[in-house]
Design a protein around this motif. Structure first.
Motif, PDB file in Angstrom:
ATOM      1  N   GLN A 407      37.374  51.864  49.517  1.00  0.00           N
ATOM      2  CA  GLN A 407      38.472  52.673  48.503  1.00  0.00           C
ATOM      3  C   GLN A 407      38.142  52.627  47.108  1.00  0.00           C
ATOM      4  O   GLN A 407      37.650  51.528  46.679  1.00  0.00           O
ATOM      5  N   ARG A 409      39.536  55.712  45.545  1.00  0.00           N
ATOM      6  CA  ARG A 409      40.407  56.387  45.218  1.00  0.00           C
ATOM      7  C   ARG A 409      41.792  56.592  45.665  1.00  0.00           C
ATOM      8  O   ARG A 409      41.752  56.131  46.961  1.00  0.00           O
ATOM      9  N   TRP A 410      42.765  56.957  45.020  1.00  0.00           N
ATOM     10  CA  TRP A 410      44.192  56.717  45.385  1.00  0.00           C
ATOM     11  C   TRP A 410      45.052  57.920  44.976  1.00  0.00           C
ATOM     12  O   TRP A 410      44.820  58.798  43.950  1.00  0.00           O
ATOM     13  N   GLU A 420      41.164  57.035  40.324  1.00  0.00           N
ATOM     14  CA  GLU A 420      39.691  56.719  40.638  1.00  0.00           C
ATOM     15  C   GLU A 420      39.200  55.618  39.754  1.00  0.00           C
ATOM     16  O   GLU A 420      39.488  55.373  38.582  1.00  0.00           O
ATOM     17  N   THR A 467      52.083  50.795  40.444  1.00  0.00           N
ATOM     18  CA  THR A 467      51.306  50.915  41.633  1.00  0.00           C
ATOM     19  C   THR A 467      51.988  51.522  42.826  1.00  0.00           C
ATOM     20  O   THR A 467      51.327  52.142  43.838  1.00  0.00           O
ATOM     21  N   TRP A 470      51.622  55.086  44.235  1.00  0.00           N
ATOM     22  CA  TRP A 470      50.399  55.619  44.890  1.00  0.00           C
ATOM     23  C   TRP A 470      50.234  55.019  46.275  1.00  0.00           C
ATOM     24  O   TRP A 470      50.767  53.762  46.589  1.00  0.00           O
ATOM     25  N   LYS A 471      49.645  55.741  47.135  1.00  0.00           N
ATOM     26  CA  LYS A 471      49.178  55.492  48.341  1.00  0.00           C
ATOM     27  C   LYS A 471      48.416  54.341  48.365  1.00  0.00           C
ATOM     28  O   LYS A 471      47.354  53.974  47.551  1.00  0.00           O
ATOM     29  N   LYS A 472      48.719  53.503  49.256  1.00  0.00           N
ATOM     30  CA  LYS A 472      47.963  51.986  49.593  1.00  0.00           C
ATOM     31  C   LYS A 472      48.109  51.169  48.263  1.00  0.00           C
ATOM     32  O   LYS A 472      46.884  50.840  47.817  1.00  0.00           O
ATOM     33  N   SER A 473      49.307  50.953  47.822  1.00  0.00           N
ATOM     34  CA  SER A 473      49.407  50.634  46.606  1.00  0.00           C
ATOM     35  C   SER A 473      48.959  49.127  46.458  1.00  0.00           C
ATOM     36  O   SER A 473      48.686  48.857  45.271  1.00  0.00           O
ATOM     37  N   LYS A 475      46.492  47.538  47.832  1.00  0.00           N
ATOM     38  CA  LYS A 475      45.086  47.572  47.564  1.00  0.00           C
ATOM     39  C   LYS A 475      44.568  47.925  46.116  1.00  0.00           C
ATOM     40  O   LYS A 475      43.750  47.645  45.419  1.00  0.00           O
ATOM     41  N   LEU A 476      45.492  49.240  45.608  1.00  0.00           N
ATOM     42  CA  LEU A 476      45.061  49.507  44.162  1.00  0.00           C
ATOM     43  C   LEU A 476      45.526  48.316  43.377  1.00  0.00           C
ATOM     44  O   LEU A 476      44.481  48.315  42.431  1.00  0.00           O
TER      45      LEU A 476
END
Length: 495
Positions: A407, A409-410, A420, A467, A470-473, A475-476
């Motif tokens: 991962q 990029r979100w 990114e 966060t 954003w998708k998969k927040s 992890k971001l």
């Protein structure tokens, strides 16, 4: 005739007193303030000051504490022996500060939050940060969301470093009472950071603050008089003639023994900001070209005369200033010297001072105002959008590398935007444009319990990464915080 200031020593601590014949006011001064704080400890002096006051309660006399740019002052007014007892108790609390508890600090953090909710939760850079960045003087205009995460050990270490006999002074209006017995811990000599400007040319900044402000670097000796004369000129043109503003508020900040930052804050309605911007800059440049009018000079003199009237309050402020300047190695002119200088200065001399200061002009305008580069250029200024997100140049920047979890990029949940992470930058790709934040420029990363990440760079520019947008927040958030050194990641409160 004004009473004479007497300087002596009390238990090795410089002591300044002046007998006004009125109510006795005593102050214990320490030579530490906002400008001494690293950005990761912003607000720690305020927290220590609050905790010390908590340790001496209950106190029924008029008393308090204050943190300034260069100093912390604990003061009380009343019967001389009662004042002495209060200052003795403050010194005892300083000496025993290692006894402060987590509960004490938690309670004082909540009180500081109530005292200034905006400053407690958010970064909000002001004119000093605009000019000096996040070091030294710039730290005084940052806000202090880091207070939430300041630990007991950090507070104790800060007190041991700065709240010492070598960094203290005492003032009294009235004779120093025999019952005064201040004993403070010994310490090492302290290192003071001297700020260098990060902006060195006339600049227009899109600011987080409302309204308009003008900022100049000027000689300290003329700063107060210059500020009053400029206020008169601006009020005449922008209030009385144009109806664009109500007031002009003056702030002065000593940079060193020679130089001062002079700030003038204007309050136009939102609909009048653009007009007031052009009118204020034009007015200041016009005064520098044609000279101060005599009524502006006279108004400044009369304002100073009123401000320098000697009473108990002014006497206390004056000896406190002597104490602070003594700790910082600065001189303090007598009040009569200030007034004599004002009476002697001429319009051509003051005009020359203003003209020289225009080379350092910073104009801050509410960022919601639509300002173009052409507008700034017409005013002889360079436009600085003061945005942490800068147009990205791909030259020399490694492309995103796949992390062990694949991962880097979100995608945004509601638009086509993307974030990114590269080895050197956080990139934001939106509407066919790429902007970036250079990771090495970040000096503070705030981890908010609401899921946001607050980033601050060395210029004092900041942003909030929400966060959850954003998708998969999760992890971001984890990966974004993980790219920074642990020492600059601090817990922030919810906004």
């Amino acid at each position: 005739m004004r009473p004479k200031v007497t300087t002596s020593s009390h238990n090795g601590i410089p002591t300044h007193s002046v007998d006004t014949g009125g109510v006795s006011t005593g102050t214990l001064v320490f030579g530490v303030g906002f400008r001494n704080e690293p950005v990761t400890l912003a607000g720690i002096t305020h927290l220590v000051e609050h905790a010390i006051l908590r340790m001496v309660q209950p106190v029924t006399m008029s008393h308090g504490g204050a943190v300034q740019m260069d100093s912390v002052e604990f003061y009380a007014s009343g019967d001389p022996d009662d004042v002495a007892e209060y200052l003795n108790a403050i010194a005892a609390a300083v000496s025993g500060f290692s006894a402060v508890t987590e509960e004490d600090l938690a309670l004082e953090k909540s009180i500081i939050a109530a005292e200034d909710p905006r400053g407690f939760t958010a970064i909000s850079s002001g004119l000093l940060t605009n000019r000096f960045g996040t070091n030294g003087l710039g730290a005084g205009h940052l806000g202090s969301p880091t207070i939430t995460s300041l630990s007991r050990d950090e507070a104790i270490k800060w007190a041991r470093q700065w709240f010492t006999a070598e960094n203290a002074a005492i003032t009294f209006t009235g004779p120093v009472p025999d019952s005064l017995n201040i004993c403070l811990p010994a310490g090492n000599s302290v290192t003071r950071h001297h700020s260098a400007p990060v902006i060195t040319t006339p600049t227009l900044i899109r600011s987080q603050k409302e309204g308009i402000a003008l900022s100049l670097l000027v000689p300290l000796r003329n700063s107060t008089f210059l500020g009053e004369a400029l206020r008169y000129e601006l009020l005449t043109r922008l209030r009385h003639t144009s109806g664009l503003i109500y007031s002009v508020v003056i702030f002065t900040t000593e940079i060193d023994n020679q130089c001062c930052q002079l700030d003038l804050v204007l309050d136009p309605l939102e609909a009048n900001i653009t007009k007031a911007l052009h009118a204020s800059v034009t007015a200041v440049r016009d005064v520098a070209a044609t000279g101060f009018r005599q009524d502006a000079m006279q108004a400044a003199i009369r304002t100073l005369q009123a401000a320098l009237t000697w009473d108990d309050s002014h006497a206390s402020d004056y000896v406190d200033q002597i104490a602070v300047n003594g700790l910082l190695g600065r001189t303090t002119p007598t009040r009569q010297t200030v007034l004599d200088r004002a009476m002697a200065i001429t319009s051509p001399e003051l005009t020359a001072t203003l003209a020289a200061g225009l080379a350092s002009l910073i104009v801050a305008v509410d960022k919601s105002t639509k300002i173009r580069h052409a507008d700034a250029s017409a005013l002889g200024l360079t436009l600085d959008p003061y945005d942490i997100w800068q147009r990205h140049n791909n030259n020399g920047d490694p492309k995103p590398q796949s992390s062990p979890d694949g991962q880097s990029r979100w995608l945004n949940k509601t638009s086509k935007a993307a974030l990114e992470l590269t080895e050197t930058h956080l990139l934001k790709l939106e509407s066919g444009k790429t902007k970036s934040i250079k990771l090495a420029d970040i000096v503070l990363a705030g981890d908010r319990s609401c899921g946001c990440v607050s980033l601050l760079d060395r210029r004092g520019r900041s942003t909030e990464i929400h966060t959850d947008d954003w998708k998969k927040s999760k992890k971001l958030r984890r990966k974004l915080l993980g790219v920074f050194p642990t020492e600059i990641v601090r817990k922030f409160p919810e906004e």
